[in-house]
Scaffold this motif. Structure first.
Motif, PDB file in Angstrom:
ATOM      1  N   LYS A 138       0.864  -1.171   0.000  1.00  0.00           N
ATOM      2  CA  LYS A 138       0.000   0.000   0.000  1.00  0.00           C
ATOM      3  C   LYS A 138       0.905   1.226   0.000  1.00  0.00           C
ATOM      4  CE  LYS A 138      -2.986   2.346   3.215  1.00  0.00           C
ATOM      5  NZ  LYS A 138      -3.481   2.331   4.572  1.00  0.00           N
ATOM      6  N   LEU A 139       0.565   2.213  -0.848  1.00  0.00           N
ATOM      7  CA  LEU A 139       1.328   3.457  -0.879  1.00  0.00           C
ATOM      8  C   LEU A 139       1.174   4.168   0.461  1.00  0.00           C
ATOM      9  CD1 LEU A 139       3.064   5.358  -2.654  1.00  0.00           C
ATOM     10  CD2 LEU A 139       0.935   6.482  -3.321  1.00  0.00           C
ATOM     11  N   ALA A 140       2.282   4.555   1.051  1.00  0.00           N
ATOM     12  CA  ALA A 140       2.259   5.242   2.346  1.00  0.00           C
ATOM     13  C   ALA A 140       1.746   6.667   2.179  1.00  0.00           C
ATOM     14  CB  ALA A 140       3.659   5.244   2.958  1.00  0.00           C
ATOM     15  N   ASP A 141       0.927   7.120   3.128  1.00  0.00           N
ATOM     16  CA  ASP A 141       0.512   8.524   3.114  1.00  0.00           C
ATOM     17  C   ASP A 141       1.625   9.364   3.725  1.00  0.00           C
ATOM     18  OD1 ASP A 141       0.307   8.430   5.958  1.00  0.00           O
ATOM     19  OD2 ASP A 141      -1.839   8.040   5.879  1.00  0.00           O
ATOM     20  N   LYS A 142       1.474  10.692   3.684  1.00  0.00           N
ATOM     21  CA  LYS A 142       2.576  11.565   4.112  1.00  0.00           C
ATOM     22  C   LYS A 142       2.942  11.373   5.581  1.00  0.00           C
ATOM     23  CE  LYS A 142      -0.182  15.721   4.893  1.00  0.00           C
ATOM     24  NZ  LYS A 142      -0.381  17.103   4.513  1.00  0.00           N
ATOM     25  N   THR A 143       1.960  11.053   6.427  1.00  0.00           N
ATOM     26  CA  THR A 143       2.247  10.807   7.838  1.00  0.00           C
ATOM     27  C   THR A 143       3.087   9.545   8.007  1.00  0.00           C
ATOM     28  OG1 THR A 143       0.181  11.886   8.465  1.00  0.00           O
ATOM     29  CG2 THR A 143       1.196  10.441  10.109  1.00  0.00           C
ATOM     30  N   LYS A 144       2.719   8.481   7.297  1.00  0.00           N
ATOM     31  CA  LYS A 144       3.452   7.213   7.386  1.00  0.00           C
ATOM     32  C   LYS A 144       4.853   7.356   6.782  1.00  0.00           C
ATOM     33  CE  LYS A 144       3.378   2.823   8.534  1.00  0.00           C
ATOM     34  NZ  LYS A 144       3.275   2.408   9.930  1.00  0.00           N
ATOM     35  N   VAL A 180       7.445  13.847   2.526  1.00  0.00           N
ATOM     36  CA  VAL A 180       7.199  13.498   1.129  1.00  0.00           C
ATOM     37  C   VAL A 180       7.879  14.548   0.248  1.00  0.00           C
ATOM     38  CG1 VAL A 180       5.405  13.350  -0.646  1.00  0.00           C
ATOM     39  CG2 VAL A 180       5.037  12.284   1.571  1.00  0.00           C
TER      40      VAL A 180
END
Length: 154
Positions: free
Chosen positions: A82-88, A97
Motif C-alpha cells: 500500500k502506498l504510504a501517506d505523508k504521515t506514514k 514526502v
C-alpha cells in the motif's frame, strides 16, 4: 569541505561520494517543477515512493516522468503493498514526502530499497536530500557506489 545543506549531503560526504547539493529558491510540487528549475529532463528527476507491506517497507526509485505499475512491483517482491501517506512516510523514513532519499534508508533493516532498471538510461540524477528545497545532483557512477538497493524491471 563544503557546508552540509542536508543530512543526506553529510552522509554522502562521509562516504567520499562526489555530488552537488542544489538549494531551490522556489518551492517545488512536481517533477516538472524540479526539471524546469534545474533545467534537466524529467527522467533525470527521480521519484522516491514509499510502500508498506505486512512484513516490511519498500522504497521504490523511478524516473520522474514514469508511473509505477504497482501490480508489477507486488509480483517482483511477492508481497501486497500500500502506498504510504505523508504521515506514514515521515514516520518510517524521518523525511517529508518530496525529500525522501535512498542513501540512508538502505542501511535500515526494515526497508527494501528498489530502483527501476529504467533509471539506468540516465547519466545523472536529481533526488531528494532529506531537506525541503535541497536536491542532490549525482552522476550514475557515484550513485552506483553508494546505492545499496536492488535494480528490477518495473
Amino acid at each position: 569541505m563544503s557546508e552540509n545543506k542536508s543530512e543526506i549531503g553529510k552522509y554522502l560526504r562521509e562516504q567520499n561520494i562526489k555530488f552537488n547539493e542544489i538549494v531551490l529558491e522556489n518551492e517545488v510540487h512536481s517533477v516538472n517543477d524540479v526539471a524546469n528549475l534545474v533545467q534537466c529532463d524529467a527522467n533525470e528527476v527521480l521519484k522516491a515512493l514509499v510502500f508498506i507491506s505486512n512484513e516490511f517497507c519498500v522504497l521504490v526509485i523511478i524516473n520522474g516522468a514514469n508511473n509505477l505499475n504497482k501490480e508489477k512491483l507486488e509480483i517482483q517482491i511477492q508481497q501486497k503493498v500500500k502506498l504510504a501517506d505523508k504521515t506514514k512516510v515521515f514516520e518510517v523514513t524521518g523525511f517529508e514526502v518530496g525529500t525522501v532519499s535512498p542513501f540512508i534508508l538502505n542501511t535500515k533493516n526494515n526497508f527494501k530499497v528498489i530502483a527501476s532498471n529504467s533509471i539506468l538510461r540516465n547519466r545523472q540524477f536529481f533526488i531528494g536530500s532529506g531537506t525541503k528545497n535541497v536536491l542532490i545532483q549525482i552522476n550514475k557512477e557515484e550513485f552506483f557506489k553508494v546505492f545499496k538497493g536492488q535494480f528490477i524491471d518495473l
